[in-house]
Design an enzyme around this catalytic site. Sequence first.
Site, short mmCIF file in Angstrom:
data_model
loop_
_atom_site.label_atom_id
_atom_site.label_comp_id
_atom_site.label_asym_id
_atom_site.label_seq_id
_atom_site.Cartn_x
_atom_site.Cartn_y
_atom_site.Cartn_z
N SER A 62 0.79 -1.28 -0.19
CA SER A 62 -0.03 -0.08 -0.08
C SER A 62 0.78 1.33 0.03
O SER A 62 0.54 2.15 -0.61
CB SER A 62 -0.89 0.07 1.24
N HIS A 72 -1.91 -8.89 1.95
CA HIS A 72 -1.90 -7.63 2.71
C HIS A 72 -2.88 -7.35 3.47
O HIS A 72 -3.21 -8.26 4.45
CB HIS A 72 -1.46 -6.44 1.61
N HIS A 109 5.71 -12.82 7.05
CA HIS A 109 5.83 -11.51 6.84
C HIS A 109 7.14 -11.29 5.86
O HIS A 109 7.98 -12.11 5.91
CB HIS A 109 6.20 -10.39 8.15
N ARG A 164 3.27 -4.96 16.66
CA ARG A 164 1.86 -4.45 16.61
C ARG A 164 1.09 -5.40 17.16
O ARG A 164 0.06 -5.24 17.52
CB ARG A 164 1.58 -4.13 15.23
N ASP A 213 -2.22 -8.37 11.64
CA ASP A 213 -3.59 -8.97 11.32
C ASP A 213 -3.93 -9.92 12.10
O ASP A 213 -5.39 -10.49 12.14
CB ASP A 213 -3.69 -9.19 9.98
N1 CMX Z 1 1.28 -19.91 5.78
C1 CMX Z 1 1.43 -20.66 4.87
N2 CMX Z 1 2.66 -20.58 4.12
C2 CMX Z 1 3.20 -19.29 4.20
C3 CMX Z 1 3.04 -18.20 5.13
C4 CMX Z 1 1.90 -18.72 5.82
N3 CMX Z 1 1.31 -17.85 6.81
N4 CMX Z 1 3.91 -17.39 4.94
C5 CMX Z 1 4.62 -17.83 4.09
N5 CMX Z 1 4.33 -19.07 3.68
C6 CMX Z 1 4.97 -19.56 2.55
C7 CMX Z 1 4.95 -18.86 1.09
O1 CMX Z 1 3.67 -19.00 0.69
C8 CMX Z 1 6.05 -19.41 0.44
O2 CMX Z 1 5.68 -20.39 -0.14
P1 CMX Z 1 6.04 -21.11 -1.80
O3 CMX Z 1 7.61 -20.95 -1.77
O4 CMX Z 1 5.73 -22.25 -1.82
O5 CMX Z 1 5.44 -20.00 -2.62
C9 CMX Z 1 7.17 -19.80 1.42
O6 CMX Z 1 6.74 -19.73 2.62
C10 CMX Z 1 8.25 -18.63 1.66
O7 CMX Z 1 7.58 -17.35 1.75
P2 CMX Z 1 8.14 -16.06 2.60
O8 CMX Z 1 9.53 -15.69 1.90
O9 CMX Z 1 8.22 -16.59 4.06
O10 CMX Z 1 7.19 -15.00 2.72
P3 CMX Z 1 6.73 -13.94 1.81
O11 CMX Z 1 7.67 -12.75 1.96
O12 CMX Z 1 6.81 -14.56 0.14
O13 CMX Z 1 5.28 -13.48 1.81
C11 CMX Z 1 3.42 -12.98 3.24
C12 CMX Z 1 4.85 -12.72 2.90
C13 CMX Z 1 2.95 -12.17 4.10
C14 CMX Z 1 2.85 -13.02 1.97
C15 CMX Z 1 3.30 -14.52 3.72
O14 CMX Z 1 3.69 -14.72 5.06
C16 CMX Z 1 1.78 -14.63 3.95
O15 CMX Z 1 1.37 -15.23 2.67
N6 CMX Z 1 1.07 -14.68 4.98
C17 CMX Z 1 -0.22 -15.03 5.36
C18 CMX Z 1 -1.09 -13.79 4.63
C19 CMX Z 1 -0.93 -12.61 5.65
O16 CMX Z 1 -0.90 -12.65 6.91
N7 CMX Z 1 -0.78 -11.41 5.29
C20 CMX Z 1 -0.59 -10.05 5.93
C21 CMX Z 1 0.74 -9.56 5.69
C22 CMX Z 1 0.78 -8.37 6.94
C23 CMX Z 1 0.19 -7.09 5.99
O17 CMX Z 1 0.57 -6.77 4.92
O18 CMX Z 1 -0.92 -6.75 6.60
#
Ligand code: CMX
Length: 443
Positions: A241, A271, A318, A327, A373
């Site tokens: 964002s 996000h 994250h 937070r 979140d």
């Molecule tokens: N559950 C399951 N798998 C997860 C995970 C979770 N909470 N977090 C990361 N992973 C997985 C990724 O999907 C990725 O898998 P692939 O390699 O198979 O694609 C792997 O672990 C590596 O990811 P990462 O490098 O640890 O995390 P990213 O930087 O790529 O992604 C985020 C970060 C937030 C998108 C991810 O942790 C996620 O999807 N979390 C759940 C959604 C969420 O809570 N989002 C809110 C974030 C805060 C905000 O912006 O408000």
Amino acid sequence: MDLLKQLFLEKAQTLSKEVKELLKDHKDQKVDDVTLDQVYGGMRDITCMIWEPSLLDPEEGIRFRGFSIPEIREKLPHTANGKEPLPEGLFWLMLVGEMPTKEQVKWLTDNWVRRANVPEHVFRAIDALPIDTHPMTQLSVGVMAMQNTSVFAQRYNTGMQKSEYWDATYEDTMNLVARLPRVAAYIFRRVYHNGEHLLPDISLDWAGNFAHMLGYDDEGFKEYMRLFLTIHADHEGGNASAHTTHLVGSTLSDPYLSFSAALNALAGPLHGLANQEVIRWIQKMVDTLGTTKPTREQIAEYVKSTLASGRVVPGYGHAVLRKPDPRYMAQKQFCEDNVQDSDLVKIVWKIFDVVPPILSSLGKVKNPWPNVDAHSGAVLIHYGLKEYNFYTVIFGVSRALGVLAAQCWSRALGLPLERPKSVTTEWVKDYLAKNTPEPEAAQ
Ligand code: CMX
């Protein structure tokens, strides 16, 4: 010129001069190297933009002008009987880098009250949308509908000098932030309360009045709103964002256009939408297990079934943080002090015990800890706000504070159009062919 604008001008003049000197002496200094993994991997960790209001440390979490979450909770002004920080204070701190006094925060609250009038056509634009349009879409449309009042756009059209961009951006920022709670509350009452709208209470602070317009006059809810709107305000510049605001704004789109775009980024489930996803996911768990008091073992099984079905655990992980999100911890502490006997909050805490070891065991998740979140929905439900499709709207109201303070700085520093370089996979293969050293011949 108002007192905050005057202070911003002084700070902006000083920093602009420093940046010019810094670039004169060090413009070729390298601050990063980029790997192919980063090029394909969502540009993680590449140092490539300036964002003055806040800085994120992977281990410590966010710092707003050097102050951590516990520090801002302690040091920012609060209401006479309250303990939680007033978001107005955080905006002041992010914009000018000085911890405000109570009087300065009062001035800002009053100033936003005077600017909060929302043009009638904005409500009509929202009313034109089907009632089941997601509240985030309605908010984005509401913000876009206000664009015809942009001071920046009007002055740009009449030949504004580049040296005045910051001034017009400041005016738009102040107006937009002042109006945003009214637009958001209008959407909430339209969708969930048969369009029975509530008049603002101008004796209240920005967050307190937002709570009131949503229909919640409980002091505990108002305090949570003050905390929520403070801690969600900014998370440095690279998150989707914030970066969207910066990118769109770099084309000299005004703050309404840039912030509406930011809301569309926030509305994605990876996000800001994660706060609604967390509650949907927990409610499904409660329904599936048939209990509001699941054991850790039951939660672990449910988490594993989520992962087995190819979905992420919402509220965990994250892109930058590598520790439990401060937070999240601030909200946990708020509940320890203020929210007793909530089954849902207790589930959220049990999930915190259960999820990190499971995510770690996958061997690929870089951060197994909860993010902001993971906690908010349970607190909102405790105070009666159960309509989880609205949660990201509250996040959006808060996020305006940081990203628009940053846009004032982008204009003051004259930051240019953002235009990074992209390449094709064909280009990558060619580059590797020309630049990969031959393996040394075996001795
Ligand atoms: N559950 C399951 N798998 C997860 C995970 C979770 N909470 N977090 C990361 N992973 C997985 C990724 O999907 C990725 O898998 P692939 O390699 O198979 O694609 C792997 O672990 C590596 O990811 P990462 O490098 O640890 O995390 P990213 O930087 O790529 O992604 C985020 C970060 C937030 C998108 C991810 O942790 C996620 O999807 N979390 C759940 C959604 C969420 O809570 N989002 C809110 C974030 C805060 C905000 O912006 O408000």
